[in-house]
Design a protein around this motif. Structure first.
Motif, short mmCIF file in Angstrom:
data_model
loop_
_atom_site.label_atom_id
_atom_site.label_comp_id
_atom_site.label_asym_id
_atom_site.label_seq_id
_atom_site.Cartn_x
_atom_site.Cartn_y
_atom_site.Cartn_z
N ALA A 141 0.04 4.29 13.91
CA ALA A 141 -0.68 3.86 12.71
C ALA A 141 -0.45 4.71 11.64
N HIS A 142 0.83 5.16 11.49
CA HIS A 142 0.79 6.05 10.27
C HIS A 142 1.84 5.53 9.21
N ALA A 143 1.57 4.06 9.10
CA ALA A 143 2.12 3.23 8.05
C ALA A 143 1.10 2.16 7.82
N SER A 144 1.16 1.56 6.47
CA SER A 144 0.15 0.61 6.12
C SER A 144 0.81 -0.36 5.14
N ILE A 145 0.41 -1.63 5.09
CA ILE A 145 0.81 -2.59 4.21
C ILE A 145 -0.51 -3.28 3.52
N ASP A 146 -0.99 -2.92 2.58
CA ASP A 146 -2.09 -3.51 2.12
C ASP A 146 -1.93 -4.29 0.82
N ASP A 196 -4.52 -22.63 -6.40
CA ASP A 196 -4.61 -22.03 -7.86
C ASP A 196 -6.17 -21.57 -7.90
N LEU A 197 -6.41 -20.30 -8.17
CA LEU A 197 -7.76 -19.84 -8.37
C LEU A 197 -7.96 -19.28 -9.99
N GLY A 198 -6.87 -19.75 -10.69
CA GLY A 198 -6.98 -19.45 -12.03
C GLY A 198 -5.87 -18.03 -12.36
N PRO A 199 -5.60 -17.77 -13.67
CA PRO A 199 -4.87 -17.05 -14.13
C PRO A 199 -4.97 -15.43 -13.70
N ALA A 200 -6.39 -15.08 -13.18
CA ALA A 200 -6.80 -13.77 -13.03
C ALA A 200 -6.10 -13.51 -11.57
N SER A 201 -6.10 -14.79 -10.87
CA SER A 201 -5.86 -14.58 -9.32
C SER A 201 -4.43 -15.01 -9.10
N SER A 202 -3.57 -15.04 -10.03
CA SER A 202 -2.21 -15.47 -9.76
C SER A 202 -1.40 -14.48 -9.36
N HIS A 203 -1.48 -13.16 -9.42
CA HIS A 203 -0.57 -12.36 -8.72
C HIS A 203 -1.12 -11.39 -7.59
N VAL A 204 -0.36 -10.82 -6.51
CA VAL A 204 -0.87 -10.13 -5.58
C VAL A 204 -0.10 -8.79 -5.76
N GLN A 205 -1.00 -7.69 -5.47
CA GLN A 205 -0.34 -6.29 -5.52
C GLN A 205 -0.25 -5.93 -3.79
N LEU A 206 0.79 -5.38 -3.83
CA LEU A 206 1.24 -4.76 -2.31
C LEU A 206 1.15 -3.04 -2.45
N ALA A 207 0.42 -2.51 -1.61
CA ALA A 207 0.46 -1.04 -1.66
C ALA A 207 1.32 -0.55 -0.33
N ILE A 208 2.11 0.12 -0.20
CA ILE A 208 2.91 0.29 1.00
C ILE A 208 2.99 1.83 1.48
N VAL A 209 2.63 2.21 2.57
CA VAL A 209 2.68 3.84 2.95
C VAL A 209 3.56 3.66 4.23
N VAL A 210 4.85 4.31 4.30
CA VAL A 210 5.70 4.41 5.57
C VAL A 210 5.73 5.61 6.10
N GLU A 211 5.70 5.86 7.31
CA GLU A 211 6.21 7.31 7.78
C GLU A 211 7.00 6.83 8.89
N VAL A 246 -10.16 -9.24 -3.53
CA VAL A 246 -10.03 -9.17 -2.52
C VAL A 246 -9.01 -8.17 -1.70
N VAL A 247 -9.45 -7.53 -0.89
CA VAL A 247 -8.55 -6.46 -0.34
C VAL A 247 -8.06 -6.71 1.13
N GLY A 248 -7.12 -6.20 1.54
CA GLY A 248 -7.02 -6.56 2.98
C GLY A 248 -5.54 -5.86 3.57
N ARG A 249 -5.01 -6.13 4.59
CA ARG A 249 -4.01 -5.63 5.03
C ARG A 249 -3.40 -6.43 6.25
N PHE A 250 -1.96 -5.97 6.57
CA PHE A 250 -1.40 -6.67 7.52
C PHE A 250 -1.32 -5.64 8.86
N ASN A 251 -1.88 -6.09 9.86
CA ASN A 251 -2.07 -5.10 11.18
C ASN A 251 -0.90 -4.86 11.85
N GLU A 252 0.00 -6.01 11.77
CA GLU A 252 1.26 -5.94 12.48
C GLU A 252 2.45 -6.25 12.01
#
Length: 196
Positions: free
Chosen positions: A37-42, A177-192, A53-59
């Motif tokens: 668990a030294h890596a994450s994709i959020d 479609d939840l409107g213009p404010a929700s049109s994009h998703v941000q990904l944050a990645i940490v990899v070891e 809405v924030v979350g992650r992929f566990n696998e």
């Protein structure tokens, strides 16, 4: 005959040494340390422009080739189990896995394969590649930074980096479609990664 074999052996050794000294040997291979668990994709998506809405992929799993002195020689492969999506809300996660969003029953995996790395200096780089999600493959760029590398306490050698990217949901055939404010998703990645 013995002289011929010896000559070939010496030539092979010389060529190998020449390749190594010239730097044409490929970067070192690492396996992403998901077991430890030294890596994450959020992920992070605006909810109607009022909150997130924030979350992650566990696998997920993957590997990368890395040489801190020659970032451009590197390569990254990652495969994500889309049903492992976790936003800490069971009913919402069920909806996010449905055909309205990720359609995980039909497309159980997402993936990223790098195509090039652009060294921006001081450990910063652009990681370009093809991202496949919901059955659609498109190029994306991850703005990344080397975190560090070195020996670990168990006799291994590790290297890691972090990165961020953003993409439009409609680009991956996500039609909810939840409107213009929700049109994009941000990904944050940490990899070891652990050197092989």
């Amino acid at each position: 005959m013995k002289k011929t074999i010896l000559s070939r052996a010496l030539l092979t050794t010389a060529l190998a040494g020449s390749l190594f000294m010239s730097g044409t040997v490929s970067a070192t291979e690492y396996v992403i340390d998901t077991k430890g668990a030294h890596a994450s994709i959020d992920f992070k998506v605006s909810h109607l422009g009022y909150s997130f809405v924030v979350g992650r992929f566990n696998e997920f799993e993957g590997d990368f080739n890395f040489d801190g002195k020659k970032l451009a020689d590197g390569h990254v492969n990652v495969t994500i189990k889309t049903a492992s999506l976790d936003s800490n809300h069971a009913e919402r996660d069920k909806h996010l896995r449905s055909p309205d969003f990720l359609n995980t029953a039909k497309f159980p995996e997402a993936s990223f394969e790098s195509s090039s790395i652009v060294d921006k200096g001081e450990g910063n780089f652009l990681l370009n590649g093809d991202f496949t999600l919901n059955g659609v493959t498109k190029p994306i760029t991850i703005q990344a930074k080397t975190i560090g590398e070195g020996q670990d306490p168990w006799g291994g050698y590790r290297a890691g980096f972090s990165g961020t990217t953003e993409f439009a949901l409609k680009d991956y055939n996500i039609k909810m479609d939840l409107g213009p404010a929700s049109s994009h998703v941000q990904l944050a990645i940490v990899v070891e990664g652990i050197r092989q």
